[in-house]
Design an enzyme around this catalytic site. Structure first.
Site, PDB file in Angstrom:
ATOM      1  N   ASP A  30       0.858  -1.192   0.000  1.00  0.00           N
ATOM      2  CA  ASP A  30       0.000   0.000   0.000  1.00  0.00           C
ATOM      3  C   ASP A  30       0.888   1.232   0.000  1.00  0.00           C
ATOM      4  O   ASP A  30       1.966   1.229   0.604  1.00  0.00           O
ATOM      5  CB  ASP A  30      -0.928   0.014   1.222  1.00  0.00           C
ATOM      6  CG  ASP A  30      -2.199   0.813   0.952  1.00  0.00           C
ATOM      7  OD1 ASP A  30      -3.263   0.198   0.724  1.00  0.00           O
ATOM      8  OD2 ASP A  30      -2.111   2.064   0.941  1.00  0.00           O
ATOM      9  N   LYS A  35      -0.900   3.397   6.916  1.00  0.00           N
ATOM     10  CA  LYS A  35      -1.621   2.122   6.905  1.00  0.00           C
ATOM     11  C   LYS A  35      -0.638   0.957   7.038  1.00  0.00           C
ATOM     12  O   LYS A  35      -0.853   0.019   7.801  1.00  0.00           O
ATOM     13  CB  LYS A  35      -2.418   2.016   5.603  1.00  0.00           C
ATOM     14  CG  LYS A  35      -3.495   0.984   5.630  1.00  0.00           C
ATOM     15  CD  LYS A  35      -4.360   1.039   4.367  1.00  0.00           C
ATOM     16  CE  LYS A  35      -5.620   1.819   4.572  1.00  0.00           C
ATOM     17  NZ  LYS A  35      -6.602   1.680   3.493  1.00  0.00           N
ATOM     18  N   CYS A 260     -19.911   0.964  -3.305  1.00  0.00           N
ATOM     19  CA  CYS A 260     -19.979   0.204  -4.563  1.00  0.00           C
ATOM     20  C   CYS A 260     -21.214   0.495  -5.422  1.00  0.00           C
ATOM     21  O   CYS A 260     -21.078   0.901  -6.569  1.00  0.00           O
ATOM     22  CB  CYS A 260     -19.893  -1.291  -4.276  1.00  0.00           C
ATOM     23  SG  CYS A 260     -18.234  -1.777  -3.767  1.00  0.00           S
TER      24      CYS A 260
HETATM   25  P1  NAD Z   1     -10.141   1.052  -0.359  1.00  0.00           P
HETATM   26  O1  NAD Z   1     -10.140   2.527  -0.565  1.00  0.00           O
HETATM   27  O2  NAD Z   1     -10.659   0.478   0.906  1.00  0.00           O
HETATM   28  O3  NAD Z   1      -8.664   0.496  -0.556  1.00  0.00           O
HETATM   29  C1  NAD Z   1      -7.814   0.849  -1.594  1.00  0.00           C
HETATM   30  C2  NAD Z   1      -6.385   0.861  -1.081  1.00  0.00           C
HETATM   31  O4  NAD Z   1      -5.506   1.120  -2.187  1.00  0.00           O
HETATM   32  C3  NAD Z   1      -6.102   1.953  -0.047  1.00  0.00           C
HETATM   33  O5  NAD Z   1      -5.539   1.369   1.100  1.00  0.00           O
HETATM   34  C4  NAD Z   1      -5.117   2.885  -0.756  1.00  0.00           C
HETATM   35  O6  NAD Z   1      -4.191   3.468   0.144  1.00  0.00           O
HETATM   36  C5  NAD Z   1      -4.452   1.931  -1.717  1.00  0.00           C
HETATM   37  N1  NAD Z   1      -3.798   2.552  -2.871  1.00  0.00           N
HETATM   38  C6  NAD Z   1      -4.235   3.565  -3.648  1.00  0.00           C
HETATM   39  N2  NAD Z   1      -3.349   3.835  -4.599  1.00  0.00           N
HETATM   40  C7  NAD Z   1      -2.326   2.965  -4.443  1.00  0.00           C
HETATM   41  C8  NAD Z   1      -1.099   2.761  -5.116  1.00  0.00           C
HETATM   42  N3  NAD Z   1      -0.757   3.500  -6.173  1.00  0.00           N
HETATM   43  N4  NAD Z   1      -0.275   1.799  -4.669  1.00  0.00           N
HETATM   44  C9  NAD Z   1      -0.594   1.048  -3.591  1.00  0.00           C
HETATM   45  N5  NAD Z   1      -1.756   1.203  -2.912  1.00  0.00           N
HETATM   46  C10 NAD Z   1      -2.607   2.140  -3.341  1.00  0.00           C
HETATM   47  O7  NAD Z   1     -10.944   0.464  -1.613  1.00  0.00           O
HETATM   48  P2  NAD Z   1     -11.746  -0.921  -1.668  1.00  0.00           P
HETATM   49  O8  NAD Z   1     -13.093  -0.732  -1.057  1.00  0.00           O
HETATM   50  O9  NAD Z   1     -10.876  -2.012  -1.208  1.00  0.00           O
HETATM   51  O10 NAD Z   1     -11.985  -1.047  -3.243  1.00  0.00           O
HETATM   52  C11 NAD Z   1     -10.938  -1.388  -4.146  1.00  0.00           C
HETATM   53  C12 NAD Z   1     -11.556  -1.820  -5.453  1.00  0.00           C
HETATM   54  O11 NAD Z   1     -12.349  -2.997  -5.241  1.00  0.00           O
HETATM   55  C13 NAD Z   1     -12.495  -0.791  -6.078  1.00  0.00           C
HETATM   56  O12 NAD Z   1     -12.392  -0.882  -7.475  1.00  0.00           O
HETATM   57  C14 NAD Z   1     -13.863  -1.270  -5.631  1.00  0.00           C
HETATM   58  O13 NAD Z   1     -14.885  -0.857  -6.511  1.00  0.00           O
HETATM   59  C15 NAD Z   1     -13.692  -2.772  -5.686  1.00  0.00           C
HETATM   60  N6  NAD Z   1     -14.599  -3.546  -4.822  1.00  0.00           N
HETATM   61  C16 NAD Z   1     -14.890  -3.107  -3.572  1.00  0.00           C
HETATM   62  C17 NAD Z   1     -15.729  -3.867  -2.763  1.00  0.00           C
HETATM   63  C18 NAD Z   1     -16.086  -3.403  -1.385  1.00  0.00           C
HETATM   64  O14 NAD Z   1     -17.048  -3.932  -0.819  1.00  0.00           O
HETATM   65  N7  NAD Z   1     -15.367  -2.457  -0.788  1.00  0.00           N
HETATM   66  C19 NAD Z   1     -16.265  -5.072  -3.230  1.00  0.00           C
HETATM   67  C20 NAD Z   1     -15.917  -5.492  -4.515  1.00  0.00           C
HETATM   68  C21 NAD Z   1     -15.089  -4.725  -5.307  1.00  0.00           C
END
Ligand code: NAD
Length: 435
Positions: A30, A35, A260
């Site tokens: 990350d 974090k 989402c």
């Molecule tokens: P989130 O914001 O909780 O987590 C994303 C993480 O990525 C963060 O910790 C952020 O610091 C990190 N990040 C951002 N840029 C980065 C980089 N360049 N290098 C390394 N780390 C980086 O998001 P999420 O809820 O986990 O969602 C992620 C994806 O999954 C999205 O596309 C979302 O639509 C999809 N998704 C989410 C869910 C859900 O219920 N939350 C379910 C299915 C799919």
């Protein structure tokens, strides 16, 4: 297998922890140093049932570790999952800058064959763009494959969903990548559905939009129930008993929210428009969803008249129970609507209040220590998120400390008759008001 996950949020962290739990060696990457530091100290930045235990177990077994270095992840893993945010832009289309940045970051350090797996929710045809980006920035001209593996976990039961999914969708145009992906998922007893990359990407948007459509459908019927004197709960049971339809996602309420559904429906609308095929059905899904909260606010105004300076208690701030996630929560939108009209709002949520403070939401709300503390002196109570804890509240005690016992049940959690017997004026969604 050696696996890295880039992006350690709700999806990345849970995926990493669960893949480690079935025996893989996982590095979670990350770029948020705070974090990474917290995770290294054993602190879990999100609330998700069972997650803490799974993370600790696998860190102790040296199968799970955390870093801020993409290079470390890429060097040490055959498979690289990407789980970074794909937020909406103002016009609803998907902001793919995080994904593009990660693709470039991988390309710049790629020295041998890797499978790059997109787990983020992305528009159809994104895999091709990721591959193009990697080819453009990888000077060594290394062979690689891009796979789509959309995630269907639900926050609130993400660990259970990941360990026991309905299906695992693998979109791959390469047999080499597919063989490796099947090995990743071998320990899971779930059906694997193999598709091409484009179809896998489309499945995710189509699935979430369909679930949102079910919610808007029942909410539209709830308005008809209110106007005609029918009861939405009975109607939903009657519809849902048909196996072709099913009862799930037929719960009338304040509408869908969260990180989402709103963004994925908006994305699918934008994708279809870009393809020259406007999906007007989904625009109606969005309209019904917006109207549902407005109708509920009107119900509150009709009962309380002027909201300015009225003391209102709200139970629930997260977008659904069993999570601390308040992103795009309808409960938050509701509280902000009440505050805008000058109401004095005291809210309580079992897990979401830290995130409200962290994200600076609901400016002016006062946060209560408990459900009962929230209702002290309140002129009305609104149930906005259906946490189990709110089913067990002592309503005799609540009534005694409220200024006026009025209950707006935004999730039809309570039985109107029982609430009336307990001395409350009851207003639900799509059912006879006041019990
Ligand atoms: P989130 O914001 O909780 O987590 C994303 C993480 O990525 C963060 O910790 C952020 O610091 C990190 N990040 C951002 N840029 C980065 C980089 N360049 N290098 C390394 N780390 C980086 O998001 P999420 O809820 O986990 O969602 C992620 C994806 O999954 C999205 O596309 C979302 O639509 C999809 N998704 C989410 C869910 C859900 O219920 N939350 C379910 C299915 C799919």
């Amino acid at each position: 297998m050696d696996i890295s996950i880039i992006g350690s949020g709700y999806v990345g962290l849970v995926t990493g922890a669960c893949l480690a739990d079935v025996g893989h060696s996982v590095i979670c990457v990350d770029n948020d140093q705070r974090k990474v530091d917290a995770l290294r100290q054993g602190l879990i930045p999100i609330y998700e049932p069972d997650l803490e235990e799974v993370v600790h177990r696998n860190v102790s077994a040296h199968r799970l570790r955390f870093t801020n270095s993409i290079q470390e992840g890429v060097d040490r893993s055959q498979i690289i999952f990407i789980a970074v945010p794909t937020p909406p832009q103002p016009d609803g289309s998907v902001d793919l800058t995080y994904l593009a940045g990660v693709a470039r970051g991988i390309a710049e350090v790629l020295t041998e064959y890797r499978v790059i797996v997109d787990k983020s929710t992305v528009p159809v045809n994104t895999g091709e763009k990721v591959a193009e980006t990697i080819r453009r920035y990888n000077k060594a001209n290394v062979d690689f494959d891009v796979v789509s593996n959309p995630e269907f976990l639900r926050e609130g039961c993400a660990v259970a969903d990941l360990m026991n999914p309905d299906r695992i969708v693998i979109g791959s145009n390469s047999d080499r990548a597919l063989t490796l992906m099947k090995k990743v998922y071998e320990p899971f007893m779930a059906p694997i559905m193999v598709t091409d990359v484009n179809s896998a990407e489309l499945i995710k948007h189509a699935a979430n939009s369909f679930l949102a459509l079910k919610i808007s459908y029942i909410n539209a019927i709830s308005a008809i129930c209110e106007a005609s004197g029918a009861d939405i709960e009975r109607v939903a049971d009657g519809i849902g008993a048909d196996k072709r339809i099913g009862r799930s996602f037929l719960n009338a309420g304040l509408g869908y929210g969260g990180s989402c559904f709103p963004k994925d429906v908006a994305a699918f609308v934008a994708i279809s428009e870009q393809l020259g095929l406007p999906f007007s059905l989904l625009k109606e899904v969005q309209r019904v969803n917006q109207t549902q909260l407005e109708r509920f606010l009107k119900k509150i105004r009709d009962a309380l008249w002027i909201l300015k300076d009225k003391r209102i208690a709200v139970w629930g701030l997260t977008f659904k129970p069993d999570t601390d996630d308040v992103r795009s929560s309808v409960a938050v939108e509701l509280v902000e609507g009440l505050l805008k009209e000058g109401a004095t709002v005291r809210a309580y949520d079992p897990k979401g209040m830290d995130k409200i403070v962290e994200l600076g939401l609901c400016k002016g709300v006062s946060l209560a220590k408990s459900a009962l503390h929230a209702v002290e002196g309140a002129e009305a109570l609104i149930l906005a998120t259906e946490w189990d804890e709110f089913k067990r509240v002592d309503f005799e005690a609540a009534r005694k400390i409220m200024h006026t016992p009025i209950l707006f049940d935004g999730r039809n959690l309570y039985d109107p008759k029982t609430m009336k017997e307990l001395g409350f004026r009851y207003f639900g969604v799509g059912r006879a008001s006041e019990g």
